[in-house]
Design a protein around this motif. Structure first.
Motif, PDB file in Angstrom:
ATOM      1  N   LEU A 261       0.836  -1.336  -0.074  1.00 27.83           N
ATOM      2  CA  LEU A 261      -0.013  -0.098  -0.069  1.00 27.83           C
ATOM      3  C   LEU A 261       0.707   1.168  -0.017  1.00 27.83           C
ATOM      4  O   LEU A 261       1.415   1.515   1.120  1.00 27.83           O
ATOM      5  N   ILE A 262       1.305   1.320  -1.168  1.00 26.19           N
ATOM      6  CA  ILE A 262       2.108   2.922  -1.540  1.00 26.19           C
ATOM      7  C   ILE A 262       1.268   3.932  -2.074  1.00 26.19           C
ATOM      8  O   ILE A 262       1.137   3.825  -3.429  1.00 26.19           O
ATOM      9  N   ASP A 263       0.847   5.017  -1.605  1.00 22.23           N
ATOM     10  CA  ASP A 263      -0.091   6.046  -2.397  1.00 22.23           C
ATOM     11  C   ASP A 263      -0.288   7.275  -1.380  1.00 22.23           C
ATOM     12  O   ASP A 263       0.222   7.307  -0.274  1.00 22.23           O
ATOM     13  N   HIS A 264      -0.548   8.270  -2.080  1.00 19.91           N
ATOM     14  CA  HIS A 264      -1.229   9.505  -1.525  1.00 19.91           C
ATOM     15  C   HIS A 264      -2.395   9.339  -0.879  1.00 19.91           C
ATOM     16  O   HIS A 264      -3.462   8.404  -1.350  1.00 19.91           O
ATOM     17  N   HIS A 265      -2.758   9.673   0.517  1.00 17.03           N
ATOM     18  CA  HIS A 265      -4.070   9.368   1.040  1.00 17.03           C
ATOM     19  C   HIS A 265      -4.992  10.017   0.283  1.00 17.03           C
ATOM     20  O   HIS A 265      -4.901  11.455  -0.039  1.00 17.03           O
ATOM     21  N   PRO A 266      -6.163   9.571  -0.144  1.00 21.69           N
ATOM     22  CA  PRO A 266      -7.312  10.266  -1.003  1.00 21.69           C
ATOM     23  C   PRO A 266      -7.697  11.403  -0.549  1.00 21.69           C
ATOM     24  O   PRO A 266      -8.330  12.519  -1.144  1.00 21.69           O
ATOM     25  N   ASN A 267      -7.788  11.479   0.983  1.00 23.58           N
ATOM     26  CA  ASN A 267      -8.343  12.732   1.450  1.00 23.58           C
ATOM     27  C   ASN A 267      -7.499  13.573   2.047  1.00 23.58           C
ATOM     28  O   ASN A 267      -7.921  14.733   2.179  1.00 23.58           O
ATOM     29  N   HIS A 268      -6.276  13.170   2.185  1.00 22.40           N
ATOM     30  CA  HIS A 268      -5.256  14.109   2.929  1.00 22.40           C
ATOM     31  C   HIS A 268      -3.993  13.855   2.005  1.00 22.40           C
ATOM     32  O   HIS A 268      -3.064  13.169   2.227  1.00 22.40           O
ATOM     33  N   PRO A 269      -3.982  14.593   0.613  1.00 21.69           N
ATOM     34  CA  PRO A 269      -3.073  14.700  -0.357  1.00 21.69           C
ATOM     35  C   PRO A 269      -1.579  14.809   0.075  1.00 21.69           C
ATOM     36  O   PRO A 269      -0.632  14.544  -0.567  1.00 21.69           O
ATOM     37  N   SER A 270      -1.231  15.674   1.426  1.00 19.90           N
ATOM     38  CA  SER A 270       0.129  15.672   1.716  1.00 19.90           C
ATOM     39  C   SER A 270       0.685  14.534   2.580  1.00 19.90           C
ATOM     40  O   SER A 270       1.753  14.664   3.040  1.00 19.90           O
ATOM     41  N   LEU A 271      -0.103  13.518   2.774  1.00 19.79           N
ATOM     42  CA  LEU A 271       0.072  12.282   3.452  1.00 19.79           C
ATOM     43  C   LEU A 271       0.518  11.091   2.417  1.00 19.79           C
ATOM     44  O   LEU A 271      -0.297  10.816   1.705  1.00 19.79           O
ATOM     45  N   VAL A 272       1.637  10.748   2.317  1.00 19.07           N
ATOM     46  CA  VAL A 272       2.327   9.537   1.782  1.00 19.07           C
ATOM     47  C   VAL A 272       2.433   8.282   2.427  1.00 19.07           C
ATOM     48  O   VAL A 272       2.876   8.337   3.441  1.00 19.07           O
ATOM     49  N   LEU A 273       1.566   7.273   1.981  1.00 19.50           N
ATOM     50  CA  LEU A 273       1.748   6.198   2.739  1.00 19.50           C
ATOM     51  C   LEU A 273       2.596   5.089   2.143  1.00 19.50           C
ATOM     52  O   LEU A 273       2.695   4.881   0.800  1.00 19.50           O
ATOM     53  N   GLY A 274       3.586   4.443   2.997  1.00 13.48           N
ATOM     54  CA  GLY A 274       4.442   3.720   2.526  1.00 13.48           C
ATOM     55  C   GLY A 274       4.139   2.360   3.642  1.00 13.48           C
ATOM     56  O   GLY A 274       4.764   2.170   4.697  1.00 13.48           O
TER      57      GLY A 274
END
Length: 472
Positions: free
Chosen positions: A380-393
Motif C-alpha cells: 500500500l504505497i499511495d497518496h491518501h485520497p483525502n489528505h494528499p500531503s500524506l504519503v503512505l508506505g
C-alpha cells in the motif's frame, strides 16, 4: 539514537531504476492536490524501519535537504521486522510468492542489482544459494508452483537424504530429511545481514543530511496533525509539533494506530530463535546455503558477530486481535523478546529433521517479529485520497525487507507523482478489498498448523535471556 548522533561515514552512490514508458498518475490535476515542493521543503518520515529508512535514503539521494525521520525506538527499531540478523534475498525468480507481478518484479530486480553492486548494500549480501523444499503432497504441489523450475540450469532437483546432506560440509546436515523433496538454486539467491544493512542505509542518509530523531519521547509520534483537510505533520510525545509539506507514514505494523486504514492493514507476527555455535562449529557451518522447507521453516549460516544460527518456524502468522466497544476489530502489535513454546517445538522439529545435533541446544535469543498484511498482500504505497500531503508506505505483508534498496524509490516516486498507472493500480489505497475482511485469512501462506494463530491463545512462552538489538 537522537538527532545529534554522528554515524560513521559511508560511500554514496545512486540506485538505477527500471525505465517504464507508461503514463504516471498525475495527482497535481486533483483539486485537492498538495502544494508543490522544492529541495528545501520540510519532509517528515514517521518510522525508521526498513521502508522509512529506504525512503530517507532515496529522498537524500534525490537532493531533498530538509528530511526528518521520527521513531520511538533507537535505530534500528527493536520492533522493526528489518532489525534482524539476516533475511532471504533473491532476484525474484525464487520468490516466496507464486503470483509475481509488475511491481514485485520491478522492485525485486532493482533491489537485487543494488545488493550486488551498490556500495551501501553490497557488503551485506551473501550469495550462498537456497534450498526450497516440502514434504507433504499439498506442500509439494505448492512448491512446484512457487519455484517454477522450467529447465533452469541453476536449479538442481533433490529428493534423497544424501543429496540434501551434500549441501553442507560433512557433519552439518545430519538429518534424515523425511519425505523431503526440493530444488536447490545454486546462485542468484542468498541472504543479507539485515540489521547491518539497515544501519548502513541510515548512516548514508544522515551523511547526506537526513536528521534522525529516535529512541526518546522526541521521536515517538502520538498523532498526525490534521489542518484544513490535510496532514501537515505530526506531534510527538514531548508535545512538539513537527510541521512538514509532506508526511510519509512508514510505521510498519504500528501505522494503523495513527490513521484509520479501513481494515486494509492487519499486523501479523512471526517467530525467530537463535542457537549459538562454538568457534569450531562456526567454521564448519560457514557458507551453508539457506535451507527452507515451506512447511517446516528455514535457517541460515551462523552470523559472523555472534556465531548464531537463526531458525524460523514456518506458519501463516500470529495476530493479537482486540475488539473495541464500537465493534472495530484490530490486531495490536507489541514488543516481546520471547516466542511461544509451541513455536519452540516447531523450531526443534525442523532441526531434528535437518541438524539433529542442534535440536536440543538452548536458545541464545528469541523474539516475535511484526509486519502488516494488506488484504491481498500487495503493498500500500499511495497518496491518501483525502489528505494528499500524506504519503503512505505501508503493508509490507511479510516480504518487504529484500526491497530495502529499492522500495524508497517507489515511495518517493509516489510523492513526485511519477508512479506508472499500471503500478499505481496494484499499490493504491483501496478499502473495497478489505470490506468484511476475514481476520483469520492465511493469505495463501502455509506451514505449521496451516492457520493464523492469535497470541491470546498462547499459554506458555520461552524464557530466553533478552538483549538489546539496537545497533546505535
Amino acid at each position: 539514537m537522537n538527532s545529534k548522533t554522528n554515524f560513521l561515514p559511508a560511500v554514496s552512490s545512486k540506485i538505477g531504476s527500471l525505465s517504464i514508458s507508461l503514463d504516471p498518475v498525475n495527482w497535481l490535476t486533483n483539486q485537492n492536490a498538495p502544494s508543490p515542493i522544492s529541495p528545501s521543503s520540510p519532509l517528515l518520515i514517521i518510522g525508521a524501519g526498513t521502508w522509512g529508512t529506504s525512503t530517507a535514503l532515496h529522498l537524500a539521494r534525490r537532493g531533498y535537504k530538509n528530511v526528518t525521520v521520527l521513531d520511538p525506538y533507537p535505530i534500528p527499531s527493536s520492533i522493526s521486522a528489518g532489525n534482524d540478523v539476516n533475511k532471504i534475498i533473491s532476484s525474484g525468480q525464487y520468490s516466496n510468492r507464486h503470483d509475481e507481478i509488475e511491481v514485485n518484479e520491478m522492485l525485486g530486480q532493482e533491489a537485487f542489482e543494488a545488493w550486488n553492486h551498490d556500495p551501501i548494500f553490497k557488503p551485506f549480501y551473501h550469495d550462498t544459494g537456497l534450498l526450497m523444499a516440502a514434504c507433504s503432497q499439498e506442500g509439494l504441489e505448492r512448491l512446484d508452483v512457487r519455484v517454477r523450475p522450467g529447465g533452469d540450469p541453476n536449479l538442481i532437483e533433490m529428493s534423497t537424504p544424501d543429496e540434501f546432506r551434500g549441501l553442507a560440509p560433512k557433519g552439518v546436515l545430519r538429518g534424515d530429511f523425511p519425505g523431503w523433496r526440493g530444488f536447490f538454486a545454486k546462485s542468484g539467491v542468498g541472504w543479507a545481514q539485515a540489521r547491518d544493512a539497515l544501519v548502513a542505509a541510515a548512516r548514508e542518509a544522515q551523511k547526506l543530511g537526513v536528521k534522525f530523531v529516535a529512541g526518546t519521547p522526541r521521536g515517538k509520534v502520538v498523532r498526525l496533525v490534521f489542518e484544513g483537510g490535510d496532514v501537515r505533520g505530526a506531534e510527538t510525545a514531548d508535545g512538539k509539533i513537527w510541521r512538514a509539506d509532506r508526511t510519509f507514514l512508514c510505521a510498519g505494523a504500528n501505522a494503523d494506530q495513527l490513521l484509520d486504514f479501513k481494515d486494509q492493514l492487519r499486523p501479523t507476527a512471526w517467530t525467530i530463535a537463535h542457537i549459538r555455535l562454538n568457534p569450531d562449529e562456526r567454521k564448519l557451518y560457514k557458507d551453508i546455503p539457506v535451507i527452507f522447507n515451506i512447511e517446516r521453516g528455514f535457517f541460515f549460516e551462523p552470523d559472523a558477530e555472534k556465531g548464531e544460527i537463526k531458525i524460523c518456524d514456518e506458519h501463516p502468522g500470529y495476530t493479537n486481535i482486540e475488539h473495541s466497544t464500537d465493534g472495530k476489530v484490530r490486531s495490536v502489535p507489541f514488543e516481546k523478546m520471547q516466542i511461544p513454546k509451541e513455536s519452540e517445538a516447531r523450531v526443534r522439529a525442523l532441526l531434528s529433521e535437518t541438524m539433529p545435533q542442534l535440536a536440543n541446544r538452548p536458545f541464545s535469543f528469541a523474539r516475535i517479529c511484526w509486519c502488516a498484511d494488506t488484504a491481498n498482500r500487495e503493498f500500500l504505497i499511495d497518496h491518501h485520497p483525502n489528505h494528499p500531503s500524506l504519503v503512505l508506505g505501508c503493508g509490507a505483508s511479510g516480504r518487504g525487507f529484500k526491497y530495502l534498496p529499492s522500495i524508497g524509490r517507489l515511495i518517493v516516486d509516489t510523492m513526485e507523482d511519477k508512479v506508472p498507472k499500471n503500478v499505481h493500480k496494484i499499490i493504491k489505497w483501496d478499502p473495497d478489498i478489505a470490506v468484511n475482511r476475514n481476520w483469520r485469512d492465511t493469505l495463501g501462506r502455509f506451514g505449521g498448523p496451516n492457520r493464523v494463530m492469535d497470541f491470546h491463545d498462547v499459554n506458555e512462552w520461552t524464557h530466553v535471556q533478552e538483549r538489546n538489538i539496537s545497533k546505535l
